[in-house]
Design a protein around this motif. Structure first.
Motif, PDB file in Angstrom:
ATOM      1  N   ALA A  23       0.834  -1.203   0.000  1.00  0.00           N
ATOM      2  CA  ALA A  23       0.000   0.000   0.000  1.00  0.00           C
ATOM      3  C   ALA A  23       0.865   1.248   0.000  1.00  0.00           C
ATOM      4  O   ALA A  23       0.576   2.216  -0.706  1.00  0.00           O
ATOM      5  CB  ALA A  23      -0.926  -0.016   1.219  1.00  0.00           C
ATOM      6  N   ALA A  24       1.951   1.210   0.793  1.00  0.00           N
ATOM      7  CA  ALA A  24       2.830   2.377   0.852  1.00  0.00           C
ATOM      8  C   ALA A  24       3.465   2.643  -0.507  1.00  0.00           C
ATOM      9  O   ALA A  24       3.536   3.783  -0.970  1.00  0.00           O
ATOM     10  CB  ALA A  24       3.914   2.171   1.910  1.00  0.00           C
ATOM     11  N   LEU A  29       3.631   6.030  -5.418  1.00  0.00           N
ATOM     12  CA  LEU A  29       3.412   6.228  -6.856  1.00  0.00           C
ATOM     13  C   LEU A  29       2.238   7.168  -7.076  1.00  0.00           C
ATOM     14  O   LEU A  29       2.285   8.099  -7.879  1.00  0.00           O
ATOM     15  CB  LEU A  29       3.147   4.884  -7.538  1.00  0.00           C
ATOM     16  CG  LEU A  29       2.776   4.976  -9.011  1.00  0.00           C
ATOM     17  CD1 LEU A  29       3.963   5.414  -9.827  1.00  0.00           C
ATOM     18  CD2 LEU A  29       2.240   3.664  -9.526  1.00  0.00           C
ATOM     19  N   GLY A  30       1.156   6.909  -6.324  1.00  0.00           N
ATOM     20  CA  GLY A  30      -0.031   7.738  -6.476  1.00  0.00           C
ATOM     21  C   GLY A  30       0.253   9.192  -6.140  1.00  0.00           C
ATOM     22  O   GLY A  30      -0.153  10.101  -6.858  1.00  0.00           O
ATOM     23  N   ALA A  31       0.992   9.408  -5.038  1.00  0.00           N
ATOM     24  CA  ALA A  31       1.295  10.778  -4.626  1.00  0.00           C
ATOM     25  C   ALA A  31       2.081  11.499  -5.701  1.00  0.00           C
ATOM     26  O   ALA A  31       1.783  12.645  -6.047  1.00  0.00           O
ATOM     27  CB  ALA A  31       2.071  10.764  -3.312  1.00  0.00           C
ATOM     28  N   LEU A  36       2.189  15.410  -9.993  1.00  0.00           N
ATOM     29  CA  LEU A  36       2.589  15.693 -11.369  1.00  0.00           C
ATOM     30  C   LEU A  36       1.392  16.149 -12.189  1.00  0.00           C
ATOM     31  O   LEU A  36       1.455  17.124 -12.934  1.00  0.00           O
ATOM     32  CB  LEU A  36       3.189  14.419 -11.961  1.00  0.00           C
ATOM     33  CG  LEU A  36       4.065  14.549 -13.175  1.00  0.00           C
ATOM     34  CD1 LEU A  36       5.193  15.501 -12.895  1.00  0.00           C
ATOM     35  CD2 LEU A  36       4.608  13.187 -13.549  1.00  0.00           C
ATOM     36  N   ILE A  37       0.280  15.433 -12.020  1.00  0.00           N
ATOM     37  CA  ILE A  37      -0.890  15.761 -12.839  1.00  0.00           C
ATOM     38  C   ILE A  37      -1.492  17.093 -12.414  1.00  0.00           C
ATOM     39  O   ILE A  37      -1.797  17.940 -13.251  1.00  0.00           O
ATOM     40  CB  ILE A  37      -1.938  14.630 -12.761  1.00  0.00           C
ATOM     41  CG1 ILE A  37      -1.378  13.381 -13.447  1.00  0.00           C
ATOM     42  CG2 ILE A  37      -3.228  15.047 -13.423  1.00  0.00           C
ATOM     43  CD1 ILE A  37      -2.269  12.191 -13.340  1.00  0.00           C
TER      44      ILE A  37
ATOM     45  N   GLU C 137       6.117  -1.373 -11.449  1.00  0.00           N
ATOM     46  CA  GLU C 137       7.158  -1.180 -12.468  1.00  0.00           C
ATOM     47  C   GLU C 137       7.063   0.173 -13.133  1.00  0.00           C
ATOM     48  O   GLU C 137       8.056   0.707 -13.605  1.00  0.00           O
ATOM     49  CB  GLU C 137       7.057  -2.293 -13.503  1.00  0.00           C
ATOM     50  CG  GLU C 137       7.585  -3.600 -12.937  1.00  0.00           C
ATOM     51  CD  GLU C 137       7.554  -4.719 -13.939  1.00  0.00           C
ATOM     52  OE1 GLU C 137       7.609  -4.428 -15.136  1.00  0.00           O
ATOM     53  OE2 GLU C 137       7.466  -5.871 -13.508  1.00  0.00           O
ATOM     54  N   LEU C 138       5.855   0.752 -13.166  1.00  0.00           N
ATOM     55  CA  LEU C 138       5.728   2.108 -13.709  1.00  0.00           C
ATOM     56  C   LEU C 138       6.491   3.095 -12.856  1.00  0.00           C
ATOM     57  O   LEU C 138       7.050   4.071 -13.343  1.00  0.00           O
ATOM     58  CB  LEU C 138       4.254   2.517 -13.790  1.00  0.00           C
ATOM     59  CG  LEU C 138       3.496   1.963 -14.986  1.00  0.00           C
ATOM     60  CD1 LEU C 138       2.100   2.535 -15.018  1.00  0.00           C
ATOM     61  CD2 LEU C 138       4.210   2.283 -16.271  1.00  0.00           C
ATOM     62  N   LEU C 139       6.519   2.836 -11.548  1.00  0.00           N
ATOM     63  CA  LEU C 139       7.290   3.707 -10.657  1.00  0.00           C
ATOM     64  C   LEU C 139       8.752   3.736 -11.096  1.00  0.00           C
ATOM     65  O   LEU C 139       9.429   4.742 -10.964  1.00  0.00           O
ATOM     66  CB  LEU C 139       7.178   3.194  -9.216  1.00  0.00           C
ATOM     67  CG  LEU C 139       7.495   4.172  -8.088  1.00  0.00           C
ATOM     68  CD1 LEU C 139       6.618   5.389  -8.150  1.00  0.00           C
ATOM     69  CD2 LEU C 139       7.347   3.485  -6.754  1.00  0.00           C
TER      70      LEU C 139
END
Lengths: 286, 347, 339
Positions: A23-24, A29-31, A36-37, C137-139
């Motif tokens: 989850a972290a 990645l989400g953050a 960025l977006i 992997e995108l990361l």
């Protein structure tokens, strides 16, 4: 607590932790993508592709045209130079020198180059291209990108050529074809999608590189098509603009960052899809 | 396969053709101190004449290095090179524009011009002796201000720069301890604090960090509405940074006597003088290998001398006084030559 | 020339002369021989070029670093002083920063990567396996400069306003550990750089570990379950020992990447050539020092010292990556020869 209960607890604990870790990772990645977006979208507009990088506090908001062009040109030359070298070298490793000492050495060195810090490559190209030439240039930048592209294409080409069924090679040899003919007429077409995947991955890798371009291509605030001079490019522009105190520069930096990331993500996804097609082909076509 | 190779070949050839058709721009590199005004001038000059002056603000140290390596046509430095260093390298230097370095802060509730400091206090901050904004020594200079107890985060230039030189030179003049332990140069070893790249980096880092103090060229502070501090000058008066106080400092300078224009304008006498004023210099070769490029650059500088005053004033830079400009032009015609003939033949 | 392959595999895919004719007709045979030699020479030179590139890198670094190494000798590696004014340079602060930020990154990324690999191979519902794997992997595909600006504009303020004051207040006063958390909360610094590096390196470690876990024969795992072991016990006692070489190889590859990373670190490290015990202090790493100072270094000794830093980095990363590759190849060969 019974021994059994303790073991169950430990199991639950570590499995729970692994879920937390995942989850972290996804949250990170989400953050990053979210930031960025949100920052990048605000700056996204057609003028990114029609106007040049602006000077601070100028009347025009400016765009990234010269930087996008420069990055495209240098990446294109980088892959045009580095791609064939990597493909040819990978062909050698797969075709001629499967087990020779030279091949082992080349494979090993290639893997080292694959993970080597790109700033070292930048220093290397500075010493052998920029200094003798007397100035920074887009050509030097392109060469540093080419050096970075070679290990990726070499590795993928060798792996993909090795995947081609031996039967095909044997049939071709039985008909009297030299290895070069076999390679060009049989192997390359068979491994086509794999090799293209390698090239795509290489492009994805070199389009985001900043450090080597800092000492080779530098930057330029105007439009330029001269390869023997410094040329604007997205990563260095982002580097410069993000660290500046000007609001419009920072916004352009975010927009540029979004452009680069989206390009690279699309290339990576395309490469994976190609690989999946290849896997299905070779696995199912047996 | 061959088809792909054919396409690639065509692409490569057309790129090569494009490259050959590319126009030559003039490249210069150096100080970030004058970057806002040089960029503004270059932009206007390109619209007028079509000649592009590509100025890369990489720091005075970078400018000196690049011109010595002959990778650029002109270098820019805020620290004037000493006459013997110039002679050894075959370089010529001349002043282009005058500006001021100002301390900027990021303290909650403090706006531009509200905080007042003096040289000794700033030196103590950068030496690490004063660590909180509520310190008694700062309070003494600002009895009416409500200063929070935030920790001070000093921000300095991590790259070699003339702004560094001007700032450290001023602090060395104001604090013997600073002079002996750190000294004045384009790059010094700061005992504590955060380093940032370029005037832009320092401005950005100061804006981002709570409790930060930094030093930037005035245009950066003004353009970004940063909270600058006022200083006590040599004459004892409290001065604000603006074109007037920069000009007051420059007025007392005797350029005619300066060998190779080597003159440092910090801590000048005068009731209204801003204590951290400095000129920014251009470096070119006395006998350039590419006289056409140098001539094109000189034409740009001449245009800036004649027509760039208003743009400079809008950013609170101080243009050179007319006699100094005449002196510089004379230096161009007598000192820069190629193949025995002078490069600059204009007036 | 791009001939279509028939259903049986190879077909003579040329539209020019059939291959059989080539053997019979001596003229064509001679031409084929020449083409063969040319092609072989081309591929061989490309392969040798790879060796030459690495050799060239090492040589040019050595040549550039020689003045500094000659002047300072071993003192270069042991001195903290980095003073362009007095022309005295020492790499210790940069080496320290590189090692400490990488250590922090590994300390965070290895357990996290292990956890992600564990989740993906054992716990994840098959439907989610693909998307989560792709997301991780995108990361890895995100360029490092993005991590840098994200770190500076998003992570640093959060750390400065919330996390670092908490650390200073609660962990600072502690006897031994407290010395790691002293000083004003800058937001940027060694700890921030370590965290950003950890996020950067995480996908590589997770992907490598997952691939390695996947190669463990199901039979071994089933045996463990058959004996009544819990999932965790099977992982820890069967999967991990079996994949030891791969895990170590993957970790070392990640370490190699962390040691050499430039852009992600340059934005948030604080650019201070100093060694501080506190993790909240600014510092410098070898690659960020080079990136920041190279174009502006005036004087041959300064430039040479920076290239010497590059040489040190090259030596450090070369040994780490070479060792990692050796281990991974050993694993590959074992996997090929095992059941």
């Amino acid at each position: 607590m019974s021994r059994r209960g303790f073991r169950k607890l430990k199991n639950g604990l570590f499995l729970g932790l692994s879920m937390v870790a995942t989850a972290a990772g996804l949250a990170a990645l989400g953050a990053i993508l979210f930031t960025l977006i949100t920052h990048g979208l605000a700056g996204l507009s057609p003028r990114l592709f029609t106007q040049m990088t602006p000077v601070p506090n100028s009347a025009q908001p400016g765009g990234l045209l010269n930087a996008i062009f420069g990055s495209a040109v240098m990446t294109a030359i980088g892959i045009l130079v580095g791609g064939p070298i990597g493909v040819l070298a990978g062909t050698y490793l797969s075709e001629y020198g499967r087990n020779s000492r030279l091949s082992t050495a080349v494979r090993f060195i290639n893997d080292v180059l694959l993970s080597a810090p790109s700033i070292i490559i930048g220093l290397f190209i500075y010493e052998i291209v920029v200094v003798p030439m007397g100035h920074f240039s887009a050509l030097a930048g392109a060469f540093s990108l080419a050096v970075l592209a070679i290990p990726v294409t070499l590795r993928t080409t060798e792996d993909m050529l090795n995947l081609v069924p031996a039967g095909m090679k044997d049939s071709s040899a039985a008909l009297g074809a030299h290895p070069w003919r076999t390679t060009i007429s049989i192997l390359y077409p068979a491994a086509r999608s794999g090799i293209v995947t390698g090239l795509l991955l290489a492009v994805a890798r070199i389009s985001g590189e900043t450090a080597p371009l800092l000492f080779t291509a530098l930057n330029k605030q105007f439009w330029s098509t001269n390869l023997a001079e410094p040329m604007a490019n997205l990563p260095v522009v982002i580097f410069q603009f993000a660290l500046s105190p000007y609001a419009e520069w920072q916004q352009l930096a975010w927009a540029g960052a979004l452009l680069i990331t989206v390009t690279i993500l699309v290339l990576s996804v395309a490469a994976r899809m190609l690989l999946a097609v290849l896997y299905r082909q070779s696995g199912g076509g047996r | 396969m061959l088809k792909i190779m054919k396409h690639c070949g065509v692409a490569a050839l057309s790129l090569g053709a494009l490259a050959a058709l590319g126009a030559e721009d003039i490249t210069g590199a150096g100080a970030t101190f004058p970057y806002p005004i040089y960029a503004k001038w270059a932009d206007a000059y390109k619209k007028l004449s079509g000649v592009g002056i590509n100025y890369q603000s990489i720091g005075s140290g970078g400018g000196i290095k690049q011109i010595k390596a002959k990778t650029v046509t002109f270098g820019a430095s805020d620290m004037p090179l000493k006459p013997d260093e110039l002679k050894a390298a075959g370089l010529l230097q001349f002043p282009m524009i005058i500006g001021g370095v100002v301390p900027v802060v990021n303290i909650k509730g403090i706006g531009p011009g509200q905080l007042h400091l003096d040289g000794a206090t700033v030196a103590s901050i950068y030496l690490g002796e004063i660590t909180q904004w509520s310190d008694a020594r700062i309070k003494k200079l600002n009895p009416k201000l409500n200063l929070p107890g935030t920790a001070i985060a000093p921000v300095y230039r991590s790259d070699g720069s003339g702004t560094n030189f001007l700032f450290s030179d001023y602090l060395s003049k104001e604090s013997p301890k600073f002079s002996s332990s750190i000294g004045a140069n384009t790059s010094v070893q700061w005992p504590m604090g955060i380093g940032a790249k370029g005037n832009e980096g320092v401005a950005n880092m100061t804006r981002q960090t709570d409790g930060a103090i930094g030093y930037v060229e005035y245009a950066y502070a003004k353009q970004n509405q940063m909270a600058y501090a006022t200083l006590t000058n040599k004459a004892g008066g409290v001065v604000e940074p603006n074109a007037e106080s920069f000009q007051a400092a420059a007025a007392s300078a005797d350029w005619a006597k300066a060998d190779s224009y080597y003159l440092i304008l910090t801590d000048q006498a005068g009731a209204k003088s801003w204590p951290i004023t400095g000129a920014s210099f251009i470096l070119v070769y006395r006998q350039p290998t590419d006289p056409n490029a140098v001539l094109a650059a000189l034409k740009f500088f001449n245009w800036a001398y004649q027509n760039g005053g208003e743009m400079a004033a809008s950013l609170d830079y101080v243009p050179l006084p007319a006699p100094l400009i005449a002196q510089v032009r004379k230096t161009w015609s007598t000192e820069i030559s190629a193949g025995g003939k002078p490069v600059w033949t204009g007036s | 020339m791009d001939g279509e392959l028939g259903p049986l595999g190879a077909e003579p895919a040329t539209r020019s002369i059939p291959l059989t004719v080539a053997i019979i007709d001596p003229r064509h045979a001679a031409k084929q021989q020449i083409y063969e030699r040319l092609f072989r020479a081309a591929t061989l030179s490309a392969a040798v070029l790879v060796l030459l590139i690495l050799g060239g890198v090492a040589l040019s670094l050595l040549q550039g670093a020689w003045p500094a190494l000659h002047r300072f000798g071993l003192h270069f590696v042991t001195s903290e002083v980095w003073n362009p004014v007095t022309d005295k340079f020492g790499a210790l602060a940069a080496i320290y920063g590189t090692l400490v930020t990488s250590a922090i990154a590994m300390a965070i990324a290895v357990p996290a990567g292990f956890g992600i690999a564990l989740f993906l191979t054992e716990l994840c519902p098959p439907v989610l396996k693909r998307p989560i794997g792709v997301a991780v992997e995108l990361l890895a595909a995100v360029p490092s400069i993005i991590f840098g600006i994200w770190g500076l504009f998003v992570l640093a303020p959060v750390l400065q306003r919330h996390v670092q004051p908490w650390l200073i207040e609660h962990l600072g006063p502690l006897p031994a550990v407290g010395r790691l958390f002293q000083g004003p909360p800058f937001g940027i610094g060694i700890l921030t750089a370590g965290i950003v590096l950890a996020i950067m390196v995480l996908p590589f470690i997770a992907a490598t570990m997952r691939d390695v876990f996947d190669t463990v024969p199901a039979m071994l795992k089933e045996s463990g379950y058959g004996l009544g072991a819990t999932t965790w016990e099977v992982i820890w006692n069967v999967v991990v020992p079996h994949s030891r070489a791969g895990i170590v190889g993957g970790v070392m590859l990640g370490l190699g990447r962390a040691l050499g990373e430039t852009m992600a670190v340059t934005f948030v490290i604080g650019n201070a050539h100093r060694i501080s015990v506190s993790l909240l202090a600014p510092g410098t790493t070898i690659s960020s020092a080079i990136a920041n100072e190279f174009t502006e270094a005036v004087g041959d000794l300064y430039t040479s010292s920076l290239i010497a830093l590059g040489l040190l980095l090259f030596l450090i990363t070369f040994s780490v990556i070479a060792a990692a590759q050796a281990m991974l190849r050993r694993l590959e060969r074992r996997a090929l020869t095992s059941i």
